[in-house]
Design an enzyme around this catalytic site. Structure first.
Site, PDB file in Angstrom:
ATOM      1  N   PHE A  24       0.904  18.289  87.520  1.00  0.00           N
ATOM      2  CA  PHE A  24       2.202  18.942  88.306  1.00  0.00           C
ATOM      3  C   PHE A  24       3.323  17.913  88.678  1.00  0.00           C
ATOM      4  O   PHE A  24       2.771  16.834  89.130  1.00  0.00           O
ATOM      5  CB  PHE A  24       1.797  19.594  89.501  1.00  0.00           C
ATOM      6  CG  PHE A  24       0.855  20.843  89.115  1.00  0.00           C
ATOM      7  CD1 PHE A  24       1.362  22.108  89.168  1.00  0.00           C
ATOM      8  CD2 PHE A  24      -0.578  20.958  89.010  1.00  0.00           C
ATOM      9  CE1 PHE A  24       0.761  23.201  89.059  1.00  0.00           C
ATOM     10  CE2 PHE A  24      -1.116  21.916  88.670  1.00  0.00           C
ATOM     11  CZ  PHE A  24      -0.389  22.955  88.541  1.00  0.00           C
ATOM     12  N   CYS A  30      16.632  22.832  95.789  1.00  0.00           N
ATOM     13  CA  CYS A  30      16.175  23.888  95.325  1.00  0.00           C
ATOM     14  C   CYS A  30      17.869  24.629  95.664  1.00  0.00           C
ATOM     15  O   CYS A  30      18.387  24.165  96.666  1.00  0.00           O
ATOM     16  CB  CYS A  30      15.367  25.061  96.140  1.00  0.00           C
ATOM     17  SG  CYS A  30      15.177  26.452  95.433  1.00  0.00           S
ATOM     18  N   CYS A  34      14.534  30.654 100.458  1.00  0.00           N
ATOM     19  CA  CYS A  34      13.704  31.723 100.768  1.00  0.00           C
ATOM     20  C   CYS A  34      12.861  31.585 102.017  1.00  0.00           C
ATOM     21  O   CYS A  34      11.946  30.500 102.162  1.00  0.00           O
ATOM     22  CB  CYS A  34      12.847  32.083  99.465  1.00  0.00           C
ATOM     23  SG  CYS A  34      13.673  32.221  98.027  1.00  0.00           S
ATOM     24  N   CYS A  37       9.160  30.613 101.196  1.00  0.00           N
ATOM     25  CA  CYS A  37       8.604  29.495 100.635  1.00  0.00           C
ATOM     26  C   CYS A  37       7.435  28.894 101.302  1.00  0.00           C
ATOM     27  O   CYS A  37       7.839  28.531 102.299  1.00  0.00           O
ATOM     28  CB  CYS A  37      10.074  28.528 100.353  1.00  0.00           C
ATOM     29  SG  CYS A  37       9.574  27.365  99.162  1.00  0.00           S
ATOM     30  N   ASP A  38       6.663  28.423 100.466  1.00  0.00           N
ATOM     31  CA  ASP A  38       5.462  27.698 101.104  1.00  0.00           C
ATOM     32  C   ASP A  38       5.325  26.195 100.675  1.00  0.00           C
ATOM     33  O   ASP A  38       4.245  25.601 100.847  1.00  0.00           O
ATOM     34  CB  ASP A  38       4.101  28.395 100.511  1.00  0.00           C
ATOM     35  CG  ASP A  38       3.763  28.589  99.135  1.00  0.00           C
ATOM     36  OD1 ASP A  38       4.623  27.985  98.517  1.00  0.00           O
ATOM     37  OD2 ASP A  38       3.005  28.995  98.978  1.00  0.00           O
ATOM     38  N   THR A  39       6.522  25.590 100.243  1.00  0.00           N
ATOM     39  CA  THR A  39       6.533  24.327  99.691  1.00  0.00           C
ATOM     40  C   THR A  39       7.574  23.704 100.107  1.00  0.00           C
ATOM     41  O   THR A  39       8.895  23.896 100.378  1.00  0.00           O
ATOM     42  CB  THR A  39       6.400  24.329  98.148  1.00  0.00           C
ATOM     43  OG1 THR A  39       5.440  25.112  97.545  1.00  0.00           O
ATOM     44  CG2 THR A  39       6.525  22.911  97.580  1.00  0.00           C
ATOM     45  N   GLU A  93       8.348  26.189  86.007  1.00  0.00           N
ATOM     46  CA  GLU A  93       8.222  27.355  87.001  1.00  0.00           C
ATOM     47  C   GLU A  93       9.579  27.362  87.606  1.00  0.00           C
ATOM     48  O   GLU A  93      10.010  26.439  88.037  1.00  0.00           O
ATOM     49  CB  GLU A  93       7.284  27.157  88.038  1.00  0.00           C
ATOM     50  CG  GLU A  93       5.861  27.322  87.348  1.00  0.00           C
ATOM     51  CD  GLU A  93       4.710  27.065  88.506  1.00  0.00           C
ATOM     52  OE1 GLU A  93       5.144  26.895  89.611  1.00  0.00           O
ATOM     53  OE2 GLU A  93       3.483  27.328  88.145  1.00  0.00           O
ATOM     54  N   HIS A 181      -5.424  28.406  93.973  1.00  0.00           N
ATOM     55  CA  HIS A 181      -5.452  27.206  94.461  1.00  0.00           C
ATOM     56  C   HIS A 181      -5.578  27.295  95.982  1.00  0.00           C
ATOM     57  O   HIS A 181      -6.213  26.411  96.573  1.00  0.00           O
ATOM     58  CB  HIS A 181      -4.251  26.279  93.975  1.00  0.00           C
ATOM     59  CG  HIS A 181      -3.090  27.126  94.305  1.00  0.00           C
ATOM     60  ND1 HIS A 181      -2.446  28.097  93.842  1.00  0.00           N
ATOM     61  CD2 HIS A 181      -2.058  26.727  95.191  1.00  0.00           C
ATOM     62  CE1 HIS A 181      -1.128  28.449  94.168  1.00  0.00           C
ATOM     63  NE2 HIS A 181      -1.139  27.623  95.236  1.00  0.00           N
TER      64      HIS A 181
END
Length: 187
Positions: A24, A30, A34, A37-39, A93, A181
């Protein structure tokens, strides 16, 4: 130079390639904001193409997932060509709001807006909140995945999962994508 948030080796946790060992490459930045968003993709170090290739070659898989943030903000045709020269299969992605370089092997679009710059992708992965899919733009795809929204509440997540399953059973062009994951507690 690319702004790299992190590079790690794991299993692809969602979508068509779930379970596939992959390197990865998470890029920073970005063009969307959002709420779900979880990152945290904001921290970064600048790395050259050569430094990135040296780092990703440390891992045994030749499947690379370029994600973010939004990778289209930084990706170039020359970077994609360099990865191909090193025999990488390139999955990107993207949120689909910006054009991508050519010759990407697999494009996973997880749209966050009804407006899309991409008209054809390999895979669409839509977040489902239990009431309606979040943003289904007019984009053609080979694979259509519906992913239950992780709202952080175990009971509500179960309700959303059940609603997602019911939606898919009524709309069989979709397939279920779980964030495995998270279920496996791996990165």
């Amino acid at each position: 130079m690319l702004r790299v948030n992190e590079i790690f080796y794991s299993l692809q946790g969602e979508g068509y390639y779930t379970g596939m060992p992959a390197v990865f490459l998470r890029l920073s930045g970005c063009n969307m904001n959002c709420s779900f968003c979880d990152t945290d993709h904001s921290p970064y170090i600048e790395m050259s193409t050569g430094e990135i290739i040296e780092e990703i070659n440390r891992f045994p898989s030749k499947h690379i997932v370029i994600t973010g943030g939004e990778p289209a903000l930084q990706l170039t045709n020359s970077f994609i060509e360099e990865l191909h020269k090193h025999d990488f299969y390139i999955q990107v992605e993207t949120n689909g709001t910006l054009q991508l370089p050519e010759k990407i092997d697999w494009i996973t679009c997880s749209p966050k807006s009804e407006k899309a710059a991409l008209k054809r992708v390999n895979e669409i992965k839509i977040i489902y909140d239990g009431e309606k899919p979040i943003f289904i733009p007019e984009v053609e795809a080979e694979i259509y995945c519906l992913q239950p929204l992780d709202c952080g509440d175990k009971k509500k997540n179960q309700d959303i999962l059940q609603a997602t399953i019911e939606y898919i059973l009524k709309n069989p062009q979709w397939r279920l994508s779980l964030q495995t994951h998270k279920l496996l507690d791996i990165k």
